[in-house]
Design a protein around this motif. Structure first.
Motif, short mmCIF file in Angstrom:
data_model
loop_
_atom_site.label_atom_id
_atom_site.label_comp_id
_atom_site.label_asym_id
_atom_site.label_seq_id
_atom_site.Cartn_x
_atom_site.Cartn_y
_atom_site.Cartn_z
N VAL A 91 91.74 23.89 84.47
CA VAL A 91 91.61 22.42 84.34
C VAL A 91 90.40 21.94 85.14
CG1 VAL A 91 93.99 21.82 83.76
CG2 VAL A 91 93.39 22.25 86.15
N TRP A 93 88.39 19.75 84.55
CA TRP A 93 88.25 18.30 84.42
C TRP A 93 89.25 17.53 85.28
CZ3 TRP A 93 93.07 16.88 83.12
CH2 TRP A 93 93.86 17.83 82.46
N LEU A 107 104.23 15.71 75.16
CA LEU A 107 104.07 16.39 76.45
C LEU A 107 105.39 16.48 77.19
CD1 LEU A 107 102.29 17.76 78.51
CD2 LEU A 107 101.71 15.51 79.43
N THR A 132 99.38 26.83 76.29
CA THR A 132 98.06 26.43 75.80
C THR A 132 98.09 25.00 75.28
OG1 THR A 132 97.49 28.70 75.21
CG2 THR A 132 96.24 26.94 74.13
N LEU A 133 99.14 24.64 74.57
CA LEU A 133 99.25 23.28 74.04
C LEU A 133 99.39 22.27 75.17
CD1 LEU A 133 99.34 21.46 71.62
CD2 LEU A 133 101.78 21.97 71.35
N LEU A 135 97.98 22.47 78.09
CA LEU A 135 96.63 22.26 78.62
C LEU A 135 95.83 21.30 77.74
CD1 LEU A 135 95.74 25.87 79.81
CD2 LEU A 135 96.40 23.91 81.22
N HIS A 136 96.03 21.40 76.42
CA HIS A 136 95.35 20.47 75.51
C HIS A 136 95.88 19.05 75.69
CE1 HIS A 136 92.79 23.10 73.17
NE2 HIS A 136 93.78 23.96 73.03
N GLU A 137 97.19 18.89 75.80
CA GLU A 137 97.79 17.57 75.91
C GLU A 137 97.42 16.87 77.22
OE1 GLU A 137 99.94 15.49 73.87
OE2 GLU A 137 98.74 16.77 72.56
N LYS A 139 94.70 16.76 78.69
CA LYS A 139 93.37 16.13 78.64
C LYS A 139 93.43 14.69 78.13
CE LYS A 139 90.56 20.30 77.99
NZ LYS A 139 89.58 20.98 77.10
N SER A 140 94.51 14.33 77.45
CA SER A 140 94.57 13.00 76.85
C SER A 140 95.58 12.08 77.56
CB SER A 140 94.94 13.11 75.37
OG SER A 140 96.20 13.76 75.20
#
Length: 272
Positions: A91, A93, A107, A132-133, A135-137, A139-140
């Motif tokens: 992460v 970011w 999430l 993995t999903l 980590l994608h979630e 970000k938003s």
């Protein structure tokens, strides 16, 4: 994983670890830090996370992002947490300061699922796909104004901490000026530079976030408004909605529990 210390699994070579923990009422986690980034989610109850530069009040179904190696303590009222501990490299970011965030329905379900996963989940497995999903979630995530920043100036900070112990929406800036021996213009500059907020914005945010713990404990809105010095419950309710987007009654116990899909699911789920 449930009710274990993150130190027991921190060394596992997995980017995402999830731990569910149940705490007794009015529990205090003393100051500590984690090597990993943490998403601290309140499945039930209300948390107040404190660091050197502020405090974050986190109600049910919300979360706070805690950067790696950030010393913090957590005061809990009726709290059951679900935490994600994430390798910092996964992460890049991640914020450098704590941030309260909203949690989407997707999430929330992913966090619940992750807590039930084996910590050393196989690569390329369903559990790895869940991680993995997640980590994608992350970000938003939507930031929420649930923090009360604290200035670094020692004298002003002392006054802020004193106010947080007994907030009053009508506490006049003149009183602060007299204690600090500065003009109101100088006080305004000190607040803007030290907190990013005006004096009135900071005072109102501190009052509203302080009220969350009392609402969760079941205190009537009328009494909460009077305790904070609002002229009437309508004025308090309007200020509450402006800051948090929902009326105070949405955070009252036990309503907050039943409004939260996570809590409902966990209450009725059969043991695994």
């Amino acid at each position: 994983m449930r009710n274990i210390l993150v130190a027991e699994v921190d060394g596992l070579d997995r980017a995402v670890l999830a731990i569910g923990t149940d705490y007794p009422d009015d529990h205090l986690l003393v100051r500590h830090e984690h090597r990993r980034a943490q998403i601290l989610y309140a499945a039930t109850g209300i948390m107040r996370v404190e660091t050197a530069d502020g405090s974050w009040t986190v109600p049910t179904a919300r979360a706070v992002m805690i950067p790696p190696m950030t010393r913090h303590q957590v005061k809990m009222t009726g709290v059951s947490t679900r935490s994600l501990y994430i390798e910092p490299a996964a992460v890049p970011w991640f914020p450098t300061r704590c941030q309260a965030v909203d949690v989407s329905a997707l999430l929330r379900e992913l966090i619940l699922e992750a807590v039930e996963m084996e910590p050393r989940y196989p690569e390329h497995s369903r559990d790895a796909a869940v991680a993995t999903l997640i980590l994608h979630e992350l970000k938003s995530l939507t930031p929420l104004p649930l923090d009360v920043p604290l200035p670094s100036d020692p004298q002003l900070r002392n006054l802020c901490e004193e106010f947080l112990r007994k907030p009053d929406i009508h506490d006049p800036p003149g009183r602060w000026c007299a204690v600090l021996n500065v003009s109101e213009r100088t006080l305004a500059r000190l607040f803007q530079r030290g907190t990013g907020l005006s004096f009135s914005q900071w005072r109102q945010r501190a009052c509203i976030l302080h009220s969350l713990q009392h609402l969760t404990a079941g205190m009537p809105v009328t009494r909460v408004a009077a305790m904070l010095g609002y002229d009437n419950p309508a004025a308090y309710t309007a200020a509450f909605k402006r800051l948090l987007g929902r009326p105070p009654t949405a955070h009252k116990s036990p309503d907050a529990f039943w409004l939260d899909p996570t809590a409902r699911r966990e209450r009725h789920a059969s043991p695994r």
